[in-house]
Design a protein around this motif. Sequence first.
Motif, PDB file in Angstrom:
ATOM      1  N   GLN A 262      48.815  35.193  38.705  1.00 10.44           N
ATOM      2  CA  GLN A 262      48.738  36.472  38.022  1.00 10.44           C
ATOM      3  C   GLN A 262      49.837  36.657  36.978  1.00 10.44           C
ATOM      4  OE1 GLN A 262      45.617  36.925  38.838  1.00 10.44           O
ATOM      5  NE2 GLN A 262      45.950  39.139  38.856  1.00 10.44           N
TER       6      GLN A 262
ATOM      7  N   THR B   6      41.225  30.010  36.407  1.00 13.59           N
ATOM      8  CA  THR B   6      40.693  30.188  37.753  1.00 13.59           C
ATOM      9  C   THR B   6      41.321  29.147  38.652  1.00 13.59           C
ATOM     10  OG1 THR B   6      38.581  30.980  36.892  1.00 13.59           O
ATOM     11  CG2 THR B   6      38.615  30.202  39.166  1.00 13.59           C
TER      12      THR B   6
ATOM     13  N   ARG C 245      41.689  42.689  42.966  1.00 11.73           N
ATOM     14  CA  ARG C 245      42.212  41.903  41.844  1.00 11.73           C
ATOM     15  C   ARG C 245      41.120  41.804  40.791  1.00 11.73           C
ATOM     16  NH1 ARG C 245      45.402  36.541  42.992  1.00 11.73           N
ATOM     17  NH2 ARG C 245      46.953  38.195  43.301  1.00 11.73           N
TER      18      ARG C 245
ATOM     19  N   GLU D 232      36.599  38.208  36.443  1.00  7.01           N
ATOM     20  CA  GLU D 232      36.788  37.659  37.786  1.00  7.01           C
ATOM     21  C   GLU D 232      37.396  38.747  38.663  1.00  7.01           C
ATOM     22  OE1 GLU D 232      37.954  33.166  37.785  1.00  7.01           O
ATOM     23  OE2 GLU D 232      39.069  34.115  36.157  1.00  7.01           O
ATOM     24  N   THR D 233      36.738  39.007  39.783  1.00  2.28           N
ATOM     25  CA  THR D 233      37.183  40.073  40.677  1.00  2.28           C
ATOM     26  C   THR D 233      37.219  39.569  42.115  1.00  2.28           C
ATOM     27  OG1 THR D 233      36.213  41.783  39.263  1.00  2.28           O
ATOM     28  CG2 THR D 233      36.694  42.395  41.527  1.00  2.28           C
TER      29      THR D 233
ATOM     30  N   ALA E 172      43.533  32.511  30.588  1.00  2.00           N
ATOM     31  CA  ALA E 172      42.331  32.667  31.414  1.00  2.00           C
ATOM     32  C   ALA E 172      42.215  31.441  32.306  1.00  2.00           C
ATOM     33  CB  ALA E 172      41.097  32.814  30.534  1.00  2.00           C
TER      34      ALA E 172
ATOM     35  N   LYS F 209      45.192  41.078  33.552  1.00  2.00           N
ATOM     36  CA  LYS F 209      45.207  40.695  34.961  1.00  2.00           C
ATOM     37  C   LYS F 209      45.780  41.873  35.741  1.00  2.00           C
ATOM     38  CE  LYS F 209      45.524  35.726  34.198  1.00  2.00           C
ATOM     39  NZ  LYS F 209      46.130  34.432  34.611  1.00  2.00           N
TER      40      LYS F 209
ATOM     41  N   ASP G  81      46.202  43.884  39.606  1.00  2.00           N
ATOM     42  CA  ASP G  81      46.160  44.003  41.059  1.00  2.00           C
ATOM     43  C   ASP G  81      46.263  45.476  41.409  1.00  2.00           C
ATOM     44  OD1 ASP G  81      45.894  41.324  41.573  1.00  2.00           O
ATOM     45  OD2 ASP G  81      48.031  40.967  41.826  1.00  2.00           O
TER      46      ASP G  81
ATOM     47  N   GLY H 283      43.397  39.458  27.020  1.00  4.56           N
ATOM     48  CA  GLY H 283      43.166  39.371  28.455  1.00  4.56           C
ATOM     49  C   GLY H 283      43.965  40.384  29.246  1.00  4.56           C
TER      50      GLY H 283
ATOM     51  N   ASN I  54      40.625  40.243  36.854  1.00  4.08           N
ATOM     52  CA  ASN I  54      41.074  39.499  35.683  1.00  4.08           C
ATOM     53  C   ASN I  54      39.946  39.462  34.666  1.00  4.08           C
ATOM     54  OD1 ASN I  54      43.404  39.012  37.127  1.00  4.08           O
ATOM     55  ND2 ASN I  54      42.914  36.893  37.597  1.00  4.08           N
TER      56      ASN I  54
ATOM     57  N   THR J  80      50.362  44.557  36.684  1.00  2.87           N
ATOM     58  CA  THR J  80      49.522  44.551  35.490  1.00  2.87           C
ATOM     59  C   THR J  80      50.092  43.583  34.462  1.00  2.87           C
ATOM     60  OG1 THR J  80      48.941  46.878  35.826  1.00  2.87           O
ATOM     61  CG2 THR J  80      48.492  45.937  33.658  1.00  2.87           C
TER      62      THR J  80
END
Length: 787
Positions: free
Chosen positions: A59, A66, A594, A637-638, A64, A585, A587, A583, A596, A544
């Motif tokens: 984070q 994964t 979460r 993405e969650t 970007a 990110k 939480d 982008g 992103n 954040t």
Amino acid sequence: MVPMLRPLSLIGLLMAALAVPGAARDAEPDEATAVPADDAAVARDDIVVTGRKIEERLQDIPIAITAVEGAALEMRTLDTLDDLEDLAPNLEITATGQVGGAPSETVVHMRGIGQIDSAIFADPGVGIYLDGVYLARAQGALLDLLDLERIEVLRGPQGTLFGKNTTGGAVQLVTRTPGPTRRGEVALTLGNRDRRNATVRLEGALDDDARLTARLALSSRNQDGYARSRVTDQIFGEDNTDVGRLSVRAIASPRTIVDVGLSGTRTRGPNLDQSLIAIFDGTPLLDFYNRALRDIGLPQVDDAFVPSDPFVSFAGDRGRSDGDVWTTSVTVTHQLTDAIDLVSITAYRDLAYAFDNDPDGTPLRFAFSQVDQDQDQLSQELRLSSTAGARTTWIAGVYALREEAREDGRLILFEELFGALEAAPGPIYAPPGAPGFLCDPGPPPPGVPCFGGPGNPLNASFLGSDDELLTFTTESYAAFGEAVIRVTPRVSLSAGLRYSYETKSLRYRRDAAFDPRDVDLRDDESWDALSPRLIVSITPDSSTLLYASATRGFRSGGFNARPQDRQSLDPFDPERVTAYELGAKLDRFDGRLRLNAAAFYNDYTDLQLSASLLVDGQPLFVLQNAGEAETWGVELETTWRATERLVVGLTAGYLQTDYTELRSVAPDGADLDGELPKAPAWSGAVSLASRHPLAGDAALSLQIDAGYRDDYFNDIANTPVIATDASEQIDARLSYDDGRRWRLDLFGTNLSDEVRFENGFVTGGFGIATAVYSAPRTWGGTVSYRF
């Protein structure tokens, strides 16, 4: 060895050889269990990644990316690299190239950018890395996911720190580090199609004070195929793969760690089945071939050989795909000072593949190929990094790669045609595309090359085969650096630059059946490139991260080793991309949610496109700088920790691709209204992971994954007949672990039994279209024992 690579590699090896044994300080390796004990239903909040070549929390990195760790990977029932498609948005992975059918090849597209051509001379658009080692070729890149610590998928150009051929992104596979505790695991898997897999994992200290540890993982996968030829009864789609990985870690001194890795893969079996799916009437060469065969009573290439069953073909030749790949790496991490680390990665990789392929899907030898490929590469990376500064962290390094490759090939086309022409009563066949009345009836006019009749020298144009030999050498060098400056407590600026220089030399020889002139072509070219990156990131609060980035990347130039004429190898320039990304990110709710997200725009120049052309009446598959394009889209993405026992995951991607310019060398049928191949507009996946404690330390875990991807095209010309339809895939795994020794897993993949085109190919000059289908439903169970 090239002059620059020799000293770099020697430096890396000497660092390992001269390391002085001693008591380790702050270097004790983390213990890694033989079977991951992590809760597979819980997404860790502190996943550490190396997307910027240094360790950072997922984070905290403004890219970007994964990342999925080993325990979650096992619960997702993933065997090889192509099983990762639903792991990240806007990611497409195919286990074969457009021309071929060899299951060892890996074709990766990310955000619409990749390379559909898996020829040994074609560079990929997405880089694949195993423990920091770049894999230069698509051959042998279908890596087994055995014993991984994590997988990282970096989307967007990564040219600044990773280098060439990462215009679409990069995929990193990180294997497990050996721990000091002596332990092991054995596992046996049984399933449908006579699946019989076995896995052994061992690890532990090799000395009394645990300065030397090792980890060994062995796997043997065996499963019957799912497709069959009615002509030869050969079964396609079998899995006969043996994989071994050995990792050794030596804590050589209080400041030095040496990691040695050795991995090998052996595959034996048939190639993938290429089914004939369409015939294009009116193709001159096909009409010429069919008429000659019809006149002597032989079968023709027609709709009779287009099967109604996707897993049945009429291939008349037995195919094979045999491969051996070995990779060795030595990574030395040395703490120069309390603030500066030196890392050296020295690696050697050797692969050998042989495959026979019947790409026409008929019992005729309309086309048949035999290929033997060999490639070896030696690489060296040296880098310095500092993460101890309060306001500044930085990394700088150099990189060198040398690879040599060779391909021996034999292509047999229209084998029955010579005999058919010789059996004709006279020269009655006009050249392909010419009016038939020129030769039949009556004697041909002067100067008209009519085929047929015993002893007609023109018939020899269709006698024999094309024997090809391709050899090439690549030398790549780079220097790079990137610094992250904390401008204020909440604002950071990251700036990086990489300079790359590359030379390629290629020789192509062909003894052609259809032309009395042999071909012997050579060429050498050099290119250089600058790959900058600028990122501005803001952290309004501790949960954040907002960022904006601009970066450039490039894909290597090269040669079209399927020459359009017999005079030139048609060199093409590097493909370059300028990319912009926004982008976030986030939480939220004490880390239970979460989210992103990223939005991107990519501008491509000198786009390298591969397609089938008809040049001077000859069907060719070429690779050229054929245009410019842009891609844009959004990704989400969650991860939601709904309860202490349930985690819900969601990924979604939207993608648009557009050609902005097509040149005169663009493939036939391509136009500005078309789309890039392997670029579905929508893709996404939903996952449910739960864990339920039972009596004692036992637990029951369930993982369900459902993925969706929109329809997409498989070629540059957007040919509808080989387009892949929209599809869904559902996988599930139920696991019982007694918390001590035993674990039982039941799993199923593609439970909805969806069948789609994995790849498709149209040969306009030949007048046929073929396709490779995806595998049907698979199910089974695994019993594991830990000791």
